[in-house]
Motif scaffolding. Sequence first.
Motif, short mmCIF file in Angstrom:
data_model
loop_
_atom_site.label_atom_id
_atom_site.label_comp_id
_atom_site.label_asym_id
_atom_site.label_seq_id
_atom_site.Cartn_x
_atom_site.Cartn_y
_atom_site.Cartn_z
N ASN A 106 0.83 -1.20 0.00
CA ASN A 106 0.00 0.00 0.00
C ASN A 106 0.86 1.25 0.00
O ASN A 106 0.60 2.21 -0.73
N LEU A 107 1.88 1.26 0.84
CA LEU A 107 2.79 2.40 0.91
C LEU A 107 3.48 2.63 -0.43
O LEU A 107 3.52 3.74 -0.95
N ARG A 108 4.02 1.55 -1.01
CA ARG A 108 4.73 1.68 -2.29
C ARG A 108 3.81 2.19 -3.39
O ARG A 108 4.20 3.05 -4.18
N SER A 109 2.59 1.70 -3.43
CA SER A 109 1.63 2.14 -4.44
C SER A 109 1.38 3.65 -4.32
O SER A 109 1.36 4.37 -5.33
N LEU A 110 1.20 4.13 -3.09
CA LEU A 110 0.95 5.55 -2.90
C LEU A 110 2.19 6.37 -3.25
O LEU A 110 2.08 7.42 -3.90
N VAL A 111 3.35 5.90 -2.86
CA VAL A 111 4.60 6.61 -3.18
C VAL A 111 4.74 6.76 -4.69
O VAL A 111 5.06 7.85 -5.20
N LEU A 112 4.52 5.70 -5.43
CA LEU A 112 4.65 5.75 -6.89
C LEU A 112 3.66 6.74 -7.50
O LEU A 112 3.99 7.47 -8.43
N ASN A 113 2.45 6.75 -6.99
CA ASN A 113 1.44 7.71 -7.46
C ASN A 113 1.88 9.14 -7.20
O ASN A 113 1.72 10.02 -8.06
N LEU A 114 2.43 9.38 -6.03
CA LEU A 114 2.82 10.74 -5.66
C LEU A 114 4.01 11.23 -6.48
O LEU A 114 4.04 12.38 -6.94
N VAL A 115 5.01 10.37 -6.67
CA VAL A 115 6.17 10.77 -7.46
C VAL A 115 5.74 11.05 -8.90
O VAL A 115 6.17 12.04 -9.51
N ALA A 116 4.89 10.21 -9.45
CA ALA A 116 4.41 10.42 -10.83
C ALA A 116 3.66 11.74 -10.95
O ALA A 116 3.71 12.40 -12.00
N ALA A 117 2.97 12.15 -9.89
CA ALA A 117 2.17 13.38 -9.94
C ALA A 117 3.02 14.63 -10.06
O ALA A 117 2.50 15.69 -10.44
N THR A 118 4.30 14.55 -9.74
CA THR A 118 5.16 15.74 -9.84
C THR A 118 5.55 16.07 -11.27
O THR A 118 6.17 17.11 -11.51
N ASP A 119 5.21 15.23 -12.21
CA ASP A 119 5.48 15.49 -13.63
C ASP A 119 4.56 16.61 -14.10
O ASP A 119 3.34 16.45 -14.14
N MET A 120 5.14 17.75 -14.50
CA MET A 120 4.32 18.89 -14.91
C MET A 120 3.50 18.60 -16.16
O MET A 120 2.51 19.28 -16.43
N ALA A 121 3.89 17.61 -16.94
CA ALA A 121 3.13 17.27 -18.14
C ALA A 121 1.73 16.77 -17.77
O ALA A 121 0.81 16.82 -18.60
N ARG A 122 1.57 16.27 -16.55
CA ARG A 122 0.28 15.77 -16.10
C ARG A 122 -0.50 16.80 -15.29
O ARG A 122 -1.56 16.50 -14.75
N HIS A 123 0.04 18.00 -15.20
CA HIS A 123 -0.56 19.01 -14.32
C HIS A 123 -2.01 19.31 -14.69
O HIS A 123 -2.90 19.27 -13.84
N ARG A 124 -2.24 19.62 -15.94
CA ARG A 124 -3.58 20.08 -16.34
C ARG A 124 -4.65 19.03 -16.07
O ARG A 124 -5.70 19.34 -15.48
N SER A 125 -4.39 17.79 -16.48
CA SER A 125 -5.41 16.75 -16.30
C SER A 125 -5.64 16.47 -14.82
O SER A 125 -6.78 16.25 -14.39
N LEU A 126 -4.56 16.51 -14.02
CA LEU A 126 -4.72 16.25 -12.59
C LEU A 126 -5.54 17.33 -11.92
O LEU A 126 -6.46 17.04 -11.13
#
Length: 282
Positions: A106-126
């Motif tokens: 569970n921890l690893r899954s959340l960590v991976l989601n959070l790190v991926a979210a820092t990609d500015m290319a995904r900013h608008r959709s997020l």
Amino acid sequence: SVMHLMHMLLTHGGLASTCVHACSVANCKKSSEQLVTMACLVAAAMHDVEHRGVDNGFLVKTLDERALRYNDQQPNEQHHAAAAFAVLLRPECNFLRELQDADFCNLRSLVLNLVAATDMARHRSLIETFKGMLDTAASSVAAGEHSRYTASNARHPSSMAFKPTTQEEAKLLLCVAIKCADLGHLTLSWDHHLTWVERLEAEFFAQGDQEKARGLPVSIFMDRDKPGASSEQVGFFNFIVLPLFRSLGQAAPLATPMVDAVEENYRCWVSMHPASQRRTTV
């Protein structure tokens, strides 16, 4: 600074207790809060591990080995997480070894989601998804379903914080939080904020130099012979920064001081570039 601000949002901002659904430990709210807190701090610590100072676009167009390894999909973020977990799982480094297997997953899954979210290319959709979630919750409150919001401060019960009811909602709120923490220099005093903008601009120009040396088109704001990122901060605040931080403040009113600091730096930039403010006001 990213860890510092993430910790602040989890504790003083109330997100650790609000987002317990993001890493649920069966029948134990306290343990769930602790796991969420740990996951967020680990993500903040590893989100830029071994960063080379170039963006994903540069890695892709130069056929860098990281882009090849991750099939052009977020090569920076993928590498940050993979390299950091490789270190973490060394016997002498694994401070999470006592976690139950399910809790670590569970921890690893959340960590991976959070790190991926820092990609500015995904900013608008997020951000669009996040705003849609808040609008839906606000509509339910208007219809009399008050379970979507809870008092964020007992002394100010009118200050209502968004209350995620699913794991996906909780993860989305934490993704927005880490994006704000990643841009944390925007909340600092003007002098410190300006120092970080200058450092960012120097990093951009260094990438532009590499692109010129390879005969590649120079990415926007990365040509040192043209105006850089510091010249376009009003637009950056209007289109990226203010919608992001204001959305977080709407969901987590206890984070309002953070939003206020961003607004103050915005006013400083506008005073320096008033014409830009007229062109770009949302």
